[in-house]
Design an enzyme around this catalytic site. Structure first.
Site, PDB file in Angstrom:
ATOM      1  N   SER A   7       0.773  -1.262   0.077  1.00  6.05           N
ATOM      2  CA  SER A   7       0.021   0.224  -0.162  1.00  6.05           C
ATOM      3  C   SER A   7       0.937   1.369   0.028  1.00  6.05           C
ATOM      4  O   SER A   7       1.533   1.561   0.712  1.00  6.05           O
ATOM      5  CB  SER A   7      -0.929   0.170   1.180  1.00  6.05           C
ATOM      6  OG  SER A   7      -1.324   1.357   1.426  1.00  6.05           O
ATOM      7  N   HIS A  32      -0.837  -1.114  -4.419  1.00  6.91           N
ATOM      8  CA  HIS A  32      -2.447  -0.820  -3.692  1.00  6.91           C
ATOM      9  C   HIS A  32      -2.571   0.619  -3.308  1.00  6.91           C
ATOM     10  O   HIS A  32      -1.679   1.120  -2.875  1.00  6.91           O
ATOM     11  CB  HIS A  32      -2.340  -1.652  -2.427  1.00  6.91           C
ATOM     12  CG  HIS A  32      -3.925  -1.551  -1.730  1.00  6.91           C
ATOM     13  ND1 HIS A  32      -4.896  -2.195  -1.991  1.00  6.91           N
ATOM     14  CD2 HIS A  32      -4.156  -0.728  -0.522  1.00  6.91           C
ATOM     15  CE1 HIS A  32      -5.811  -1.679  -1.277  1.00  6.91           C
ATOM     16  NE2 HIS A  32      -5.601  -1.130  -0.494  1.00  6.91           N
ATOM     17  N   ASP A  34      -4.745   3.856  -2.211  1.00  5.35           N
ATOM     18  CA  ASP A  34      -5.943   4.274  -1.229  1.00  5.35           C
ATOM     19  C   ASP A  34      -6.346   5.569  -1.179  1.00  5.35           C
ATOM     20  O   ASP A  34      -5.585   6.393  -0.853  1.00  5.35           O
ATOM     21  CB  ASP A  34      -5.390   3.936   0.317  1.00  5.35           C
ATOM     22  CG  ASP A  34      -4.944   2.490   0.746  1.00  5.35           C
ATOM     23  OD1 ASP A  34      -5.991   1.915   0.713  1.00  5.35           O
ATOM     24  OD2 ASP A  34      -3.984   2.158   0.854  1.00  5.35           O
ATOM     25  N   MET A  36      -9.025   8.377  -0.223  1.00  2.81           N
ATOM     26  CA  MET A  36      -9.826   8.831   0.892  1.00  2.81           C
ATOM     27  C   MET A  36     -10.677  10.178   0.580  1.00  2.81           C
ATOM     28  O   MET A  36      -9.732  11.220   0.066  1.00  2.81           O
ATOM     29  CB  MET A  36      -9.123   8.735   1.929  1.00  2.81           C
ATOM     30  CG  MET A  36      -8.425   7.272   2.349  1.00  2.81           C
ATOM     31  SD  MET A  36      -7.610   7.568   3.865  1.00  2.81           S
ATOM     32  CE  MET A  36      -6.675   5.922   3.793  1.00  2.81           C
ATOM     33  N   HIS A  65      -8.008   1.349  -4.178  1.00  2.00           N
ATOM     34  CA  HIS A  65      -9.236   0.966  -3.430  1.00  2.00           C
ATOM     35  C   HIS A  65      -9.775   2.221  -2.891  1.00  2.00           C
ATOM     36  O   HIS A  65      -9.241   3.212  -2.432  1.00  2.00           O
ATOM     37  CB  HIS A  65      -8.251   0.595  -1.919  1.00  2.00           C
ATOM     38  CG  HIS A  65      -9.236   0.242  -0.786  1.00  2.00           C
ATOM     39  ND1 HIS A  65      -8.478   0.262   0.453  1.00  2.00           N
ATOM     40  CD2 HIS A  65     -10.475   0.325  -0.485  1.00  2.00           C
ATOM     41  CE1 HIS A  65      -9.576   0.086   1.376  1.00  2.00           C
ATOM     42  NE2 HIS A  65     -10.890   0.042   0.571  1.00  2.00           N
ATOM     43  N   MET A  67     -11.870   4.656  -0.951  1.00  6.36           N
ATOM     44  CA  MET A  67     -12.646   4.824   0.422  1.00  6.36           C
ATOM     45  C   MET A  67     -13.486   6.264   0.149  1.00  6.36           C
ATOM     46  O   MET A  67     -13.270   6.966   1.064  1.00  6.36           O
ATOM     47  CB  MET A  67     -11.786   4.789   1.334  1.00  6.36           C
ATOM     48  CG  MET A  67     -11.342   3.497   1.848  1.00  6.36           C
ATOM     49  SD  MET A  67      -9.761   3.253   2.788  1.00  6.36           S
ATOM     50  CE  MET A  67      -8.402   3.582   1.540  1.00  6.36           C
ATOM     51  N   MET A 136     -11.589  -5.576   4.934  1.00  8.58           N
ATOM     52  CA  MET A 136     -10.844  -4.756   5.926  1.00  8.58           C
ATOM     53  C   MET A 136     -10.547  -5.266   7.319  1.00  8.58           C
ATOM     54  O   MET A 136     -11.691  -5.880   7.850  1.00  8.58           O
ATOM     55  CB  MET A 136     -11.624  -3.475   6.205  1.00  8.58           C
ATOM     56  CG  MET A 136     -11.714  -2.383   4.934  1.00  8.58           C
ATOM     57  SD  MET A 136     -10.316  -2.150   4.037  1.00  8.58           S
ATOM     58  CE  MET A 136      -9.383  -1.288   5.460  1.00  8.58           C
ATOM     59  N   ASP A 174      -6.726  -6.371   4.222  1.00  8.35           N
ATOM     60  CA  ASP A 174      -6.020  -4.953   4.163  1.00  8.35           C
ATOM     61  C   ASP A 174      -6.134  -4.642   5.572  1.00  8.35           C
ATOM     62  O   ASP A 174      -7.166  -4.085   6.157  1.00  8.35           O
ATOM     63  CB  ASP A 174      -6.821  -3.843   3.076  1.00  8.35           C
ATOM     64  CG  ASP A 174      -6.171  -2.414   3.152  1.00  8.35           C
ATOM     65  OD1 ASP A 174      -4.993  -2.499   3.426  1.00  8.35           O
ATOM     66  OD2 ASP A 174      -6.821  -1.739   2.304  1.00  8.35           O
TER      67      ASP A 174
HETATM   68  C1  DX5 Z   1      -6.396   1.759   5.599  1.00  4.47           C
HETATM   69  C2  DX5 Z   1      -5.763   1.245   4.028  1.00  4.47           C
HETATM   70  C3  DX5 Z   1      -4.813   0.491   3.994  1.00  4.47           C
HETATM   71  C4  DX5 Z   1      -3.622   0.951   4.753  1.00  4.47           C
HETATM   72  C5  DX5 Z   1      -3.089  -0.265   5.497  1.00  4.47           C
HETATM   73  O1  DX5 Z   1      -7.537   2.499   5.365  1.00  4.47           O
HETATM   74  O2  DX5 Z   1      -7.075   0.973   3.212  1.00  4.47           O
HETATM   75  O3  DX5 Z   1      -4.308   0.091   2.687  1.00  4.47           O
HETATM   76  O4  DX5 Z   1      -2.524   1.513   3.966  1.00  4.47           O
HETATM   77  O5  DX5 Z   1      -1.851  -0.094   6.422  1.00  4.47           O
HETATM   78  P1  DX5 Z   1      -1.142  -0.872   7.128  1.00  4.47           P
HETATM   79  O6  DX5 Z   1      -0.786  -1.907   6.228  1.00  4.47           O
HETATM   80  O7  DX5 Z   1      -0.046  -0.104   7.839  1.00  4.47           O
HETATM   81  O8  DX5 Z   1      -2.016  -1.354   8.276  1.00  4.47           O
HETATM   82 ZN    ZN Z   2      -6.608  -0.036   1.191  1.00  2.00          ZN
END
Ligand code: DX5
Ligand code: ZN
Length: 215
Positions: A7, A32, A34, A36, A65, A67, A136, A174
């Site tokens: 990620s 990956h 993310d 948000m 991903h 969010m 998640m 994840d």
């Molecule tokens: C959190 C993200 C993850 C995040 C995971 O909302 O979707 O992808 O980067 O981080 P770690 O692996 O540090 O828990």
């Molecule tokens: Zn993620």
């Protein structure tokens, strides 16, 4: 063999090209990403200008991903990145079937993400259309959080649902993936491990990706 999708959230944002060079050289299967929006989750990460810059130099398939609320609105923009996988949250899509259709029509693989409190059985009537389910294993929004133990059992239940329905969906997890949680997640039926802080916080991230692949 288990796939690994590091990620980028845990990368050094002031040196993204250095970290992406590392990903390109590494045994990582996907990258990956993310996204948000500060509404669906209580944090904001990065948006399309950054994703476009990353997509230009990353040679691994992009595992996006989202969010964000109403993620289907951005299907064409995600497609324009050349993304391999578009993940949308179950909780953010009142018309999930239509959203999945739009992702497929755009030529991408479709993944549905479940928050920790959302049971796997809500996917019963859509699982046969999915290429992946992302569970998640922490509450979405932040890297570096503690793994929710209950997730191991949830992976098992999802695996059973996939087998019973003869779906081809892969299982991705994840959040809080590390050397102690990863082997148990794989044992329970996980196909793809997302890892942020465990990879980028390692003294040698490339080596750590290799270790995860060997589990
Ligand atoms: C959190 C993200 C993850 C995040 C995971 O909302 O979707 O992808 O980067 O981080 P770690 O692996 O540090 O828990
Ligand atoms: Zn993620």
């Amino acid at each position: 063999m288990t796939k690994v999708s590091p990620s980028l959230l845990a990368a050094d944002f002031a040196n993204l090209s250095k970290d992406i060079d590392m990903i390109n050289r590494s045994e990582a299967d996907w990258l990956h990403l993310d996204v948000m929006d500060g509404v669906f989750v209580p944090n904001i990460s990065f948006g399309f200008p950054v994703l476009e810059a990353v997509a230009k130099i990353c040679r691994k398939p992009l595992d996006v991903h989202l969010m964000i609320i109403d993620p289907g609105k951005f299907t064409q923009q995600v497609k324009a990145l050349g993304a391999y996988m578009m993940n949308v949250h179950y909780e953010a899509c009142p018309h999930l079937h239509r959203t999945i259709q739009q992702i497929h029509d755009a030529g991408m693989k479709a993944g549905v993400t479940l928050n920790p409190h959302t049971p796997v059985n809500v996917l019963e009537d859509i699982i046969h259309d999915l290429d992946m389910v992302l569970l998640m294993t922490v509450n979405p929004g932040f890297g570096g959080q503690k793994f929710i133990e209950h997730s191991i059992d949830k992976v098992r239940r999802l695996k059973t649902l996939i087998q019973q329905t003869r779906s081809h969906a892969l299982i991705e997890v994840d959040g809080g993936v590390n050397g102690s949680t990863a082997p148990r997640l794989i044992q329970a039926g996980t196909d793809i491990l997302v890892a942020g802080s465990y990879v980028f916080g390692a003294p040698n991230p490339e080596e750590r990706i290799k270790e995860l692949k060997q589990l």
